[in-house]
Design a protein around this motif. Structure first.
Motif, PDB file in Angstrom:
ATOM      1  N   ARG A 282       0.833  -1.207   0.000  1.00 36.61           N
ATOM      2  CA  ARG A 282       0.000   0.000   0.000  1.00 36.61           C
ATOM      3  C   ARG A 282       0.867   1.256   0.000  1.00 36.61           C
ATOM      4  O   ARG A 282       0.596   2.212  -0.731  1.00 36.61           O
ATOM      5  CB  ARG A 282      -0.929   0.001   1.213  1.00 36.61           C
ATOM      6  N   THR A 283       1.918   1.273   0.827  1.00 38.20           N
ATOM      7  CA  THR A 283       2.781   2.459   0.880  1.00 38.20           C
ATOM      8  C   THR A 283       3.546   2.653  -0.423  1.00 38.20           C
ATOM      9  O   THR A 283       3.824   3.785  -0.821  1.00 38.20           O
ATOM     10  CB  THR A 283       3.779   2.372   2.054  1.00 38.20           C
ATOM     11  N   LEU A 284       3.863   1.558  -1.109  1.00 40.12           N
ATOM     12  CA  LEU A 284       4.534   1.679  -2.403  1.00 40.12           C
ATOM     13  C   LEU A 284       3.584   2.287  -3.431  1.00 40.12           C
ATOM     14  O   LEU A 284       3.998   3.092  -4.273  1.00 40.12           O
ATOM     15  CB  LEU A 284       5.025   0.312  -2.883  1.00 40.12           C
ATOM     16  N   GLU A 285       2.314   1.902  -3.361  1.00 45.68           N
ATOM     17  CA  GLU A 285       1.333   2.420  -4.315  1.00 45.68           C
ATOM     18  C   GLU A 285       1.121   3.914  -4.156  1.00 45.68           C
ATOM     19  O   GLU A 285       0.933   4.624  -5.150  1.00 45.68           O
ATOM     20  CB  GLU A 285       0.007   1.676  -4.140  1.00 45.68           C
ATOM     21  N   VAL A 286       1.168   4.402  -2.913  1.00 50.98           N
ATOM     22  CA  VAL A 286       0.951   5.839  -2.677  1.00 50.98           C
ATOM     23  C   VAL A 286       2.271   6.577  -2.503  1.00 50.98           C
ATOM     24  O   VAL A 286       2.295   7.750  -2.122  1.00 50.98           O
ATOM     25  CB  VAL A 286       0.051   6.065  -1.438  1.00 50.98           C
ATOM     26  N   LYS A 287       3.377   5.846  -2.767  1.00 51.04           N
ATOM     27  CA  LYS A 287       4.726   6.428  -2.730  1.00 51.04           C
ATOM     28  C   LYS A 287       5.068   7.016  -1.363  1.00 51.04           C
ATOM     29  O   LYS A 287       5.613   8.110  -1.245  1.00 51.04           O
ATOM     30  CB  LYS A 287       4.889   7.491  -3.828  1.00 51.04           C
TER      31      LYS A 287
END
Length: 298
Positions: A260-265
């Motif tokens: 999830r954090t990778l998706e929202v950078k």
């Protein structure tokens, strides 16, 4: 979809691969497994015989085998453009950790390390306290388990750093011993650059089970009780908030959160930079304890 690969440990029974197949937002492209037993749960078309190929095939690499948490392999994966999720605490030198952090920052990738304590539901609320200067108290009992000192220090220091949200300025250590000259009580006092102060007390003598963190800030006291799984605030007209039971598969939850954090950078949670900070802090604490005891449990 995030192209994802995984390196499985030899004892796959301890690694719930089936639970990962249902994670949204990922496409499983490669598996490396060094063990002899291959069950029907694996798609044989995804199994590769060489671990060197795996980082070239994915955006996210999950490493479940600690044998591959080496500087050479991790730096190769980072240079190949992989985000990394590591399920084992690293046995790297401080310099190697610094180099990996630099490589990841330079390449725009992220590194997350599994830590079940930091996946506790309390941690999200503890992180929300960081906007104010605070006095932080942490206490944990582990009767007779001074051989776990490093583990207890590591986990509690990570939680304290998250609660303080600042750079460590000064550390003082007190170590009390009994007749056997092993630690019975360790108290660590930490001053932070933002004015926050923290104390960590570990007791290895016979005590009731205790593991709590209190944050005194802005005229309010919030206590997180990890044993009773409850939060208590003062002053408050609200009853004690009991937390929901923790997930039976905290590893899956941490991987989902990382995705999830990778998706929202974003790069929240335990990263290699946090690991390095705690590593250096623990070195200072160990030296101070050694000066008082002339011994340090492994």
């Amino acid at each position: 979809m995030l192209s994802t690969a995984i390196i499985l440990p030899g004892e796959t029974e301890m690694f719930p691969i089936d639970a990962f197949r249902s994670i949204d937002g990922v496409e499983w492209d490669a598996i490396f497994y060094s063990g002899k037993r291959v069950t029907s749960t694996f798609d044989r078309a995804q199994i590769y015989s060489s671990p060197e190929i795996i980082p070239l095939l994915c955006d996210l690499l999950i490493i479940g085998d600690p044998k591959f948490c080496t500087f050479d392999y991790l730096s190769f994966a980072i240079r190949s453009g992989c985000h990394l999720f590591l399920t084992d605490k690293l046995s790297l030198s401080a310099e190697e950790q610094k180099q990996l952090v630099h490589l990841a920052n330079e390449g725009g990738t992220s590194i997350r390390i599994q830590n079940d304590l930091l996946s506790h539901p309390f941690l999200e609320q503890i992180g929300n306290q960081t906007h104010q200067t605070a006095f932080i108290e942490v206490s944990q009992t582990a009767p007779g388990k001074y051989d776990r000192m490093n583990e207890l220090l590591y986990n509690n220091l990570l939680v304290i750093l998250r609660a303080a949200g600042s750079i460590v300025h000064k550390v003082d250590v007190f170590c009390g011993t009994g007749p056997s000259m092993v630690p019975e009580v360790i108290n660590i006092h930490i001053n932070f650059k933002n004015g926050s102060v923290a104390t960590l007390t570990l007791k290895f003598i016979v005590q009731e089970p205790v593991h709590s963190l209190s944050i005194h800030s802005g005229g309010k006291i919030t206590t997180f009780d990890f044993v009773k799984n409850a939060i208590n605030s003062w002053p408050s007209d609200q009853p004690v908030n009991s937390m929901m039971e923790r997930s039976e598969n905290p590893l899956r939850g941490q991987i989902v959160d990382f995705i999830r954090t990778l998706e929202v950078k974003q790069n929240q949670g335990l990263c290699l930079n946090d690991e390095l900070t705690v590593f250096l802090l623990m070195e200072k604490i160990r030296k101070k304890i050694e000066n008082q005891l002339d011994i340090m449990p492994a």
